[in-house]
Design a protein around this motif. Structure first.
Motif, short mmCIF file in Angstrom:
data_model
loop_
_atom_site.label_atom_id
_atom_site.label_comp_id
_atom_site.label_asym_id
_atom_site.label_seq_id
_atom_site.Cartn_x
_atom_site.Cartn_y
_atom_site.Cartn_z
N THR A 1 36.48 45.72 -12.27
CA THR A 1 36.03 44.14 -12.04
C THR A 1 35.81 43.97 -10.69
O THR A 1 34.79 43.17 -10.25
N ALA A 2 36.70 44.49 -9.83
CA ALA A 2 36.24 44.31 -8.29
C ALA A 2 35.01 44.63 -7.99
O ALA A 2 33.98 44.30 -7.15
N LEU A 3 34.57 46.11 -8.50
CA LEU A 3 33.25 46.60 -8.19
C LEU A 3 32.06 45.81 -8.59
O LEU A 3 31.14 45.60 -7.80
N ARG A 4 32.33 45.15 -9.75
CA ARG A 4 31.22 44.19 -10.50
C ARG A 4 31.08 43.09 -9.46
O ARG A 4 30.08 42.66 -9.29
N HIS A 5 32.13 42.45 -8.92
CA HIS A 5 32.12 41.43 -8.17
C HIS A 5 31.65 41.82 -6.89
O HIS A 5 30.69 41.22 -6.29
N GLN B 1 31.76 43.55 2.85
CA GLN B 1 32.78 44.03 4.01
C GLN B 1 33.84 43.22 4.25
O GLN B 1 34.91 43.84 4.53
N GLN B 2 33.58 42.02 4.33
CA GLN B 2 34.81 41.02 4.52
C GLN B 2 35.63 41.03 3.77
O GLN B 2 36.80 41.03 3.70
N ARG C 1 29.56 44.03 -5.98
CA ARG C 1 27.99 44.48 -5.95
C ARG C 1 27.36 43.16 -5.90
O ARG C 1 26.00 43.57 -5.62
N GLN C 2 27.71 42.09 -6.33
CA GLN C 2 26.94 40.87 -6.31
C GLN C 2 26.83 40.24 -4.91
O GLN C 2 26.15 39.29 -5.03
N MET C 3 27.71 40.75 -3.96
CA MET C 3 27.71 40.03 -2.73
C MET C 3 26.68 40.94 -1.75
O MET C 3 26.35 42.02 -1.80
N PRO C 4 26.37 40.04 -0.77
CA PRO C 4 25.75 40.59 0.24
C PRO C 4 26.31 41.61 1.18
O PRO C 4 27.62 41.44 0.90
#
Length: 147
Positions: free
Chosen positions: A93-97, A107-108, A99-102
């Motif tokens: 779940t964390a990975l899916r979210h 990193q933040q 990967r959708q971020m810049p």
């Protein structure tokens, strides 16, 4: 297999099987491998259209990875398999979210206290590595686009 499936995905299963049987590369494979590929093709065709599209996208993604990236992905999957099922879901779940971020926002989040308290050191490392895993531009595959 991904390129072949992409090219023949809209054909009925019986036509796909005939084309597969006539493929010179397929004919050279051992009988056990041929049978496995036939079964995979049948399974693929039994999936709902959305799942078939996801599978094709995943194959395309994997085809574009460098050999080092593929090894990194295999290693990460081995590490994921030893996690308890609930942790596997949390990592996915964390990975899916992420990967959708810049990249900067990703990193933040990874450096945030909330993220660090939600995941063990091993899980954090795994998520960070996998979130950054992207095929090189242009890719090494001939077709175009994750898990």
């Amino acid at each position: 297999m991904g390129d072949w499936l992409q090219a023949h995905k809209d054909l009925p299963l019986d036509q796909q099987l005939k084309l597969l049987e006539s493929d010179p590369g397929f004919k050279k494979l051992p009988a056990v491998r041929q049978a496995a590929l036939r079964e995979r093709l049948k399974t693929f065709n039994s999936l709902p259209s959305e799942k078939r599209a996801q599978a094709l996208q995943r194959m395309e993604f994997l085809a574009k990875l460098t050999p080092q990236q593929r090894q990194q992905l295999r290693d990460a999957n081995q590490q994921l398999k030893v996690l308890p099922p609930q942790r596997q879901v949390a990592v996915h779940t964390a990975l899916r979210h992420l990967r959708q971020m810049p990249p900067a926002e990703r990193q933040q989040v990874i450096q945030s206290d909330r993220f660090r308290s939600a995941f063990s050191d091993q899980e954090q490392k795994l998520i960070s590595q996998l979130a950054e895993l992207n095929p090189p531009e242009g890719g090494s595959a001939q077709s175009a686009q994750p898990k």
